[in-house]
Design a protein around this motif. Structure first.
Motif, PDB file in Angstrom:
ATOM      1  N   LYS A  52       0.824  -1.206   0.000  1.00 18.88           N
ATOM      2  CA  LYS A  52       0.000   0.000   0.000  1.00 18.88           C
ATOM      3  C   LYS A  52       0.864   1.264   0.000  1.00 18.88           C
ATOM      4  O   LYS A  52       0.593   2.227  -0.731  1.00 18.88           O
ATOM      5  N   ALA A  53       1.908   1.251   0.833  1.00 18.55           N
ATOM      6  CA  ALA A  53       2.767   2.431   0.939  1.00 18.55           C
ATOM      7  C   ALA A  53       3.516   2.680  -0.366  1.00 18.55           C
ATOM      8  O   ALA A  53       3.660   3.834  -0.792  1.00 18.55           O
ATOM      9  N   TRP A  54       3.983   1.593  -1.019  1.00 12.28           N
ATOM     10  CA  TRP A  54       4.737   1.796  -2.264  1.00 12.28           C
ATOM     11  C   TRP A  54       3.817   2.260  -3.395  1.00 12.28           C
ATOM     12  O   TRP A  54       4.209   3.059  -4.241  1.00 12.28           O
ATOM     13  N   ALA A  55       2.589   1.774  -3.416  1.00 12.37           N
ATOM     14  CA  ALA A  55       1.633   2.263  -4.417  1.00 12.37           C
ATOM     15  C   ALA A  55       1.400   3.760  -4.232  1.00 12.37           C
ATOM     16  O   ALA A  55       1.401   4.536  -5.203  1.00 12.37           O
ATOM     17  N   ALA A  56       1.212   4.185  -2.990  1.00 13.19           N
ATOM     18  CA  ALA A  56       1.008   5.615  -2.721  1.00 13.19           C
ATOM     19  C   ALA A  56       2.270   6.415  -3.021  1.00 13.19           C
ATOM     20  O   ALA A  56       2.199   7.538  -3.544  1.00 13.19           O
ATOM     21  N   ALA A  57       3.440   5.838  -2.716  1.00 14.95           N
ATOM     22  CA  ALA A  57       4.701   6.557  -2.930  1.00 14.95           C
ATOM     23  C   ALA A  57       4.993   6.782  -4.406  1.00 14.95           C
ATOM     24  O   ALA A  57       5.628   7.767  -4.772  1.00 14.95           O
ATOM     25  N   THR A  58       4.525   5.874  -5.256  1.00 12.72           N
ATOM     26  CA  THR A  58       4.785   5.989  -6.693  1.00 12.72           C
ATOM     27  C   THR A  58       3.591   6.538  -7.469  1.00 12.72           C
ATOM     28  O   THR A  58       3.675   6.706  -8.685  1.00 12.72           O
TER      29      THR A  58
END
Length: 315
Positions: A52-58
């Motif tokens: 979830k965090a990497w989807a939001a970060a990218t």
């Protein structure tokens, strides 16, 4: 495309996810190599949150497939809407009659229908599920296949084609290939052993319970209103509880729940009454609660050896 491991850590930190060097390196390599990531570890250590965090970060959409026993292709890939197809056929009956009106032979009529079959066999009758949504997406996405160990071995085998070539075969339409290769995260709680074929296709990451300082940093970031001294006391107690022979170890998410509970109760320090009344936020089995209360009474049980992960080296 990220250019450095430190950039991965910074992007995740901006989303409130504190990543170790190993986590950041694995995500960096997944981006560069275009390989899925298999994330194993105890429940509640941040495996799903990483995706979830990497989807939001990218800035990519997150598409999630929650696995469970009995999951099959129709629920994970697509369903063909036969009722909708029949409705279109009924509504276009008059038009079909006009197209076939002057056909001299059955062969000529069949050829004319074949020329129009794209009307009746197209994506409009396809109801995409998470896997097909990720493949057909017009933009890069993050695909989260959550708790793959809960799915049956047959479904795991079906995933091999998807993870190898990022394509699926639809009998009515043929082979559909991904327009953009999704970044795939598969999570597992080690409830069963995964196949070697699946592991070969993935980068491997084992996320264990955090150290005291790591967990303290997470609590301070997620629950900043908790007094620093109280936060350290709380995390130290959680770390001690995890050394007991518990049926269910308190997860990071439960540590955060407990920290928020202490804030809600306006607790100033961890006195015995506060601990007794809030221990159930951390421990969810009666036997575990009894062991926790014995720990609070000063009768600490011997430390249980930490089991090694089923595959790979303990992080």
């Amino acid at each position: 495309m990220v250019s450095a491991i430190d950039e991965v850590k910074q992007r995740l930190a901006a989303q409130g996810y504190i990543a170790s060097d190993e986590i950041a390196t694995t995500v960096f390599l997944a981006e560069r190599l275009g390989k899925p990531v298999l994330v194993e570890g105890p429940a509640g250590v941040g495996k799903t949150e990483l995706a979830k965090a990497w989807a939001a970060a990218t800035g990519r959409p997150l598409i999630r497939l929650q696995c469970y026993e009995g999951l099959d292709e129709t629920k994970a890939l697509y369903e063909w809407e036969y009722a909708k197809q029949m409705l279109y056929t009924q509504l276009l009956r008059d038009k079909l009659n006009a197209v076939l009106a002057d056909a001299a032979t059955l062969r000529e009529a069949a050829d004319r229908i074949a020329q129009e079959e794209d009307v009746f066999f197209s994506l409009r009758f396809l109801l995409p599920r998470p896997l097909l949504k990720a493949i057909l997406s017009e933009e890069p996405v993050v695909l989260l296949i959550d708790e793959i160990d809960r799915a049956d071995a047959e479904f795991e085998a079906f995933l091999l084609e998807v993870l190898s070539d990022f394509q699926v075969s639809v009998p009515e339409l043929g082979t559909l290939r991904a327009k953009h290769t999704p970044l795939v995260f598969l999570t597992s709680n080690n409830t069963r052993e995964l196949s070697e074929a699946l592991k070969r296709r993935c980068l491997y990451l084992f996320i264990d319970y955090p150290t005291l300082e790591q967990e303290l940093a997470i609590v301070r970031r997620k629950v900043p209103e908790l007094a620093p001294q109280l936060a350290r006391q709380a995390v130290e107690l959680v770390q001690r509880l995890r050394r007991l022979d518990l049926k269910k170890q308190p997860s990071i998410s439960e540590t955060l729940d407990w920290a928020r509970a202490l804030v809600a109760l306006n607790a100033q320090h961890l006195d015995r009454q506060t601990l007794e009344s809030t221990l159930a936020v951390l421990l969810k089995h009666e036997a575990d609660l009894q062991r926790g209360r014995r720990l609070l009474g000063g009768d600490e049980e011997p430390r249980r050896p930490r089991p090694l992960p089923r595959w790979g080296v303990d992080a």
